[in-house]
Design a protein around this motif. Structure first.
Motif, mmCIF file in Angstrom:
data_model
loop_
_atom_site.group_PDB
_atom_site.id
_atom_site.type_symbol
_atom_site.label_atom_id
_atom_site.label_comp_id
_atom_site.label_asym_id
_atom_site.label_seq_id
_atom_site.Cartn_x
_atom_site.Cartn_y
_atom_site.Cartn_z
ATOM 1 N N UNK B 71 44.657 44.372 41.357
ATOM 2 C CA UNK B 71 44.263 43.706 42.599
ATOM 3 C C UNK B 71 42.753 43.734 42.812
ATOM 4 N N UNK B 72 42.081 44.713 42.193
ATOM 5 C CA UNK B 72 40.655 44.865 42.470
ATOM 6 C C UNK B 72 40.450 45.595 43.775
ATOM 7 N N UNK B 73 39.223 45.633 44.259
ATOM 8 C CA UNK B 73 38.914 46.441 45.438
ATOM 9 C C UNK B 73 38.756 45.630 46.709
ATOM 10 N N UNK B 74 38.564 44.348 46.587
ATOM 11 C CA UNK B 74 38.205 43.581 47.772
ATOM 12 C C UNK B 74 39.269 42.587 48.199
ATOM 13 N N UNK B 75 40.266 42.380 47.415
ATOM 14 C CA UNK B 75 41.288 41.400 47.770
ATOM 15 C C UNK B 75 42.526 42.108 48.289
ATOM 16 N N UNK B 76 43.223 41.406 49.179
ATOM 17 C CA UNK B 76 44.412 42.003 49.787
ATOM 18 C C UNK B 76 45.587 42.024 48.821
ATOM 19 N N UNK B 258 40.482 37.119 33.317
ATOM 20 C CA UNK B 258 40.141 36.325 34.497
ATOM 21 C C UNK B 258 38.694 36.621 34.891
ATOM 22 N N UNK B 259 38.182 35.848 35.830
ATOM 23 C CA UNK B 259 36.776 36.020 36.223
ATOM 24 C C UNK B 259 36.520 37.362 36.885
ATOM 25 N N UNK B 260 37.596 38.032 37.316
ATOM 26 C CA UNK B 260 37.414 39.365 37.885
ATOM 27 C C UNK B 260 36.806 40.330 36.890
ATOM 28 N N UNK B 282 39.652 50.664 30.165
ATOM 29 C CA UNK B 282 38.224 50.955 30.289
ATOM 30 C C UNK B 282 37.480 49.738 30.857
ATOM 31 N N UNK B 283 37.892 48.549 30.398
ATOM 32 C CA UNK B 283 37.248 47.334 30.921
ATOM 33 C C UNK B 283 37.560 47.152 32.410
ATOM 34 N N UNK B 284 38.810 47.443 32.778
ATOM 35 C CA UNK B 284 39.189 47.345 34.189
ATOM 36 C C UNK B 284 38.333 48.311 35.018
ATOM 37 N N UNK B 285 38.167 49.540 34.500
ATOM 38 C CA UNK B 285 37.371 50.532 35.227
ATOM 39 C C UNK B 285 35.956 49.992 35.416
ATOM 40 N N UNK B 286 35.451 49.345 34.371
ATOM 41 C CA UNK B 286 34.103 48.771 34.478
ATOM 42 C C UNK B 286 34.047 47.718 35.590
ATOM 43 N N UNK B 287 35.062 46.848 35.632
ATOM 44 C CA UNK B 287 35.072 45.801 36.661
ATOM 45 C C UNK B 287 35.154 46.419 38.059
ATOM 46 N N UNK B 288 35.983 47.461 38.203
ATOM 47 C CA UNK B 288 36.125 48.099 39.515
ATOM 48 C C UNK B 288 34.837 48.833 39.886
ATOM 49 N N UNK B 289 34.242 49.515 38.897
ATOM 50 C CA UNK B 289 32.998 50.237 39.166
ATOM 51 C C UNK B 289 31.871 49.277 39.526
ATOM 52 N N UNK B 290 31.978 48.045 39.014
ATOM 53 C CA UNK B 290 30.927 47.066 39.290
ATOM 54 C C UNK B 290 31.122 46.385 40.645
ATOM 55 N N UNK B 291 32.211 46.710 41.333
ATOM 56 C CA UNK B 291 32.420 46.122 42.656
ATOM 57 C C UNK B 291 33.842 45.639 42.895
ATOM 58 N N UNK B 293 35.206 42.791 42.988
ATOM 59 C CA UNK B 293 35.241 41.737 44.002
ATOM 60 C C UNK B 293 36.516 40.904 43.945
ATOM 61 N N UNK B 294 37.042 40.718 42.739
ATOM 62 C CA UNK B 294 38.172 39.805 42.584
ATOM 63 C C UNK B 294 39.307 40.523 41.849
ATOM 64 N N UNK B 295 40.449 39.871 41.775
ATOM 65 C CA UNK B 295 41.537 40.381 40.952
ATOM 66 C C UNK B 295 41.051 40.409 39.510
ATOM 67 N N UNK B 296 41.548 41.370 38.738
ATOM 68 C CA UNK B 296 41.095 41.543 37.360
ATOM 69 C C UNK B 296 42.306 41.494 36.430
#
Lengths: 430, 308
Positions: B71-76, B258-260, B282-291, B293-296
């Motif tokens: 889900x990422x950090x910013x989306x419901x 995805x763009x996440x 590890x890539x997911x962690x990178x996306x979450x650590x980077x913000x 913003x979107x679903x990943x």
């Protein structure tokens, strides 16, 4: 009558919080219908104590009306209901039946009670706490019944405040009491305490002649109750605080202080007895800061029968953090409406107290603001009463207190301020 | 040991708290760790709604191919969807990203990946699978104004050959094995497998100047403003998928994402060790650590080498 009501619990709220949002507000609408018939349709046992003020101030026309009213109340009791009639002065006395127990209503007992009521005369003082303690004693013999008292007074309580408070504390949870004030000499503050402690209503009977109607209505409402006692069990997260729980409709009743802890996260709030009716409650939970996107259950509400622990309805109050300001800044219409109704009540109470204390400026400001709120939220009766106390120039908006206010108008304003309006579909109060 | 709800002392192995009756063997909360998640999915101590299957899911195939969606950090909610399956001879992956401005975008992406993956698995061509997925998404719409929509990328790996097909800005990359896929000092810029219709957009990476490592195999169907120009849905018009087939010379990993994820790839050093699932995490962690913003969504399919 013997129908087990079915309950529904609906929650209105805006769950979205801004990143620094801490308060979650929700309006709970609890409705019950007696429409479902159970096969074992035994009528709920009911126990009723009718308390009549027979102090000296009641002499003359008032005691006649009071006798008439009490007789009407007895007449409204359905067969089989346990009842007693209490005469209240500086002590309390059971005038019917003989002895300290309730009797079942029947044609015979109703007639005997009415005869006893006909012999009531007025003299002595007023000790409302004593009357209620006697009612509690009488009703204690019927722990499973829907226990109710109706209390009528025309005067001010002569008891010491701490004695009265102790009596109310002893009666809390033992029965529901609706009370009536007659004439212009009673103090709304005292009956308000009775209503708050014993989860009942209190009303002003402006015309003595209406007393019988009030007694009949209250007795009939009490007879329509089918569940003796329900509690609202509210859980909040360990890191959250339940700031308040208030009944907001049909009347304002703060339940926050009536909490009984179930565990550190959960508390029970009494709601009294229920028939087919709808009530609304306002909950406010303070939650810890949360991460954008995450959602929590900020409150878990269950309507519960304390005797069987049966959950009749439940619902979740949610909180979800968002950085979308359009979502988080929206205030739910119902929350806004009842916040306004509570504010109106406070403005009237503060304004009347300030007026009594001679603080003209405070009183004027509060009551003028109240008048505006009353008009905006569709409380035309309240606005009309406020008009009799405060005069607002429609052009300049300047306000001033009126002189020579009818005491009855003031009492009506004071007692009526706990009654709230409902929110209409189009968003205006009604 | 204490009860997570009432704090009363309890014995290890007890099923219920003797003081308050709370269950003690409930699943642990993803937020506070208390074993107090109830049947409705809320923690009975901190209240957190637990991640649902859709909020975070992982797949790992016997051959090592793996996928992660979050889900990422910013989306419901998670409006990305992924499918990853093996037919014995081929590995099929489909990733779709619900278009945020459309209604029920989560349903669009879910039905698209399911339909396309099933079609590809039974041997349908990339174009056929795309069209079937398009029909399925179109059917969700109550009207053109209320049309659920999603992007699309599919990959079929058979032997050493990769066939990808896409519409929108969901991407595929080729990550060759053994090469130091860090950024700046290695001049070998690794491009996405997908190519951009217009030019690479979609947010931060372009602005930073540093190119992601890995060969981008797809091009985004997107306008310079970042709005996508091709998608699946009743309001999409006649969308033709773009198709590309390639046979990498050496072993490596096919990344479908995805763009996440890809919005955070500028300057990112891809993980070089671990299983594809570990690398995807590890890539997911990178996306979450980077913000976050979107679903990943990240799918990795190994070709050749130790995994192939």
């Amino acid at each position: 009558m013997g129908d087990q009501p079915t309950f529904s619990l609906h929650i209105d709220q805006n769950k979205f919080l801004s990143t620094d949002g801490r308060e979650v507000h929700a309006i709970l609408t609890i409705g019950s219908t007696g429409a479902v018939t159970t096969t074992s349709a035994t009528p709920a046992e009911a126990a009723e104590v009718i308390i009549v003020d027979t102090s000296g101030s009641m002499s003359g026309g008032k005691i006649r009306e009071a006798r008439q009213a009490a007789a009407t109340a007895v007449q409204s009791l359905r067969d089989g209901v346990f009842f007693a009639v209490v005469s209240g002065t500086d002590t309390a006395r059971v005038i019917y039946p003989h002895g300290r127990q309730l009797v079942r209503a029947s044609r015979a007992t109703r007639t005997e009670a009415q005869n006893a009521i006909g012999r009531l005369s007025a003299n002595g003082g007023t000790s409302i706490g004593q009357w209620l303690l006697l009612a509690a004693d009488l009703l204690a013999a019927h722990p499973n019944a829907i226990r109710h008292a109706i209390l009528m007074t025309d005067g001010q309580n002569n008891e010491r405040a701490d004695v009265f408070a102790a009596a109310l504390a002893r009666c809390e949870g033992a029965f529901v009491c609706d009370s009536l004030g007659v004439g212009a000499d009673w103090a709304p503050g005292e009956l308000r305490k009775v209503a708050e402690a014993l989860l009942g209503t209190f009303d002003f009977v402006r015309n003595q002649g209406d007393l019988a109607d009030f007694f009949r209505k209250i007795t009939q409402t009490s007879m329509s109750k089918t569940l003796a006692e329900l509690v609202m069990r509210v859980w909040v997260p360990q890191t959250a605080t339940l700031k308040f729980v208030k009944q907001v409709s049909p009347t304002l009743l703060d339940l926050t202080g009536k909490r009984t802890d179930v565990n550190p996260l959960t508390g029970d709030y009494p709601t009294g007895s229920w028939g087919a009716e709808e009530r609304e409650y306002h909950l406010c939970v303070e939650v810890p800061p949360g991460q954008v996107g995450s959602e929590i259950r900020a409150g878990w509400v269950k309507l519960l029968r304390p005797d069987t622990q049966e959950v009749l309805a439940s619902g979740n109050v949610l909180a979800q953090w968002t950085d979308d300001l359009a979502a988080s800044t929206q205030i739910n219409r119902k929350v806004a409406h009842y916040t306004g109704q509570a504010e109106l009540h406070e403005l009237i109470q503060d304004g009347l107290s300030a007026r009594a204390a001679g603080q003209v400026e405070v009183a004027t400001a509060r009551l003028a603001k109240a008048r505006q709120l009353a008009t905006e939220s569709g409380r035309s009766d309240t606005a009309r009463l406020l008009d009799k106390v405060v005069e607002v120039d429609p052009h300049s908006g300047t306000a001033r207190l009126r002189r020579g206010v009818d005491k009855a108008d003031e009492i009506e304003l004071d007692t009526g301020s706990v009654r709230t309006s409902r929110l209409r579909k189009d968003g205006e109060g009604s | 040991m204490n009860c997570p709800v009432c704090e009363a002392p309890v014995l290890a192995g007890d099923s219920f708290c003797e003081a308050c009756g709370q269950r003690l063997d409930a699943p642990a909360c993803a937020g506070c760790g208390a074993p107090a998640v109830d049947a409705d999915g809320y923690c009975e101590r901190c209240g957190l709604r637990q991640p649902t299957g859709r909020d975070h899911a992982e797949i790992e195939l016997a051959g090592g191919a793996a996928g992660v969606t979050d889900k990422g950090l910013r989306r419901a909610r998670n409006e990305d969807a992924m499918a990853l399956l093996s037919t014995g001879t081929a590995t099929v992956a489909v990733v779709c990203d619900g278009v945020g401005s459309s209604p029920r975008a989560d349903e669009a992406s879910a039905v698209a990946v399911e339909t396309a993956a099933a079609a590809l698995a039974r041997g349908a061509s990339a174009v056929e699978a795309f069209e079937l997925a398009g029909h399925a998404v179109t059917k969700l719409a109550s009207s053109v104004e209320h049309a659920p929509a999603c992007t699309y990328v599919s990959a079929v790996v058979t032997g050493g050959e990769i066939t990808i097909s896409w519409a929108g800005d969901t991407r595929a990359y080729w990550l060759p094995a053994g090469e130091p896929l860090t950024t700046d000092d290695t001049r070998r810029v690794v491009e996405p497998l997908t190519t951009d219709d217009t030019r690479p957009v979609g947010a931060p990476p372009a602005a930073t100047g540093a190119e992601p490592t890995g060969e981008q195999l797809t091009e985004d169907d997107a306008a310079p403003t970042g709005e996508i120009t091709a998608w699946l849905g009743a309001d999409a018009g006649d969308v033709e998928p773009r198709v590309r087939t390639l046979a990498p010379a050496g072993p490596g990993l096919l990344l479908v994402c995805s763009d996440g994820l890809w919005r955070y790839l500028a300057g990112y050093a891809f993980p070089r060790s671990g299983t594809p699932l570990e690398m995807a995490r590890a890539m997911l962690r990178h996306a979450l650590d980077s913000g976050g913003q979107d679903n990943v969504t990240i799918v990795l399919i190994p070709l050749g080498g130790p995994h192939g």
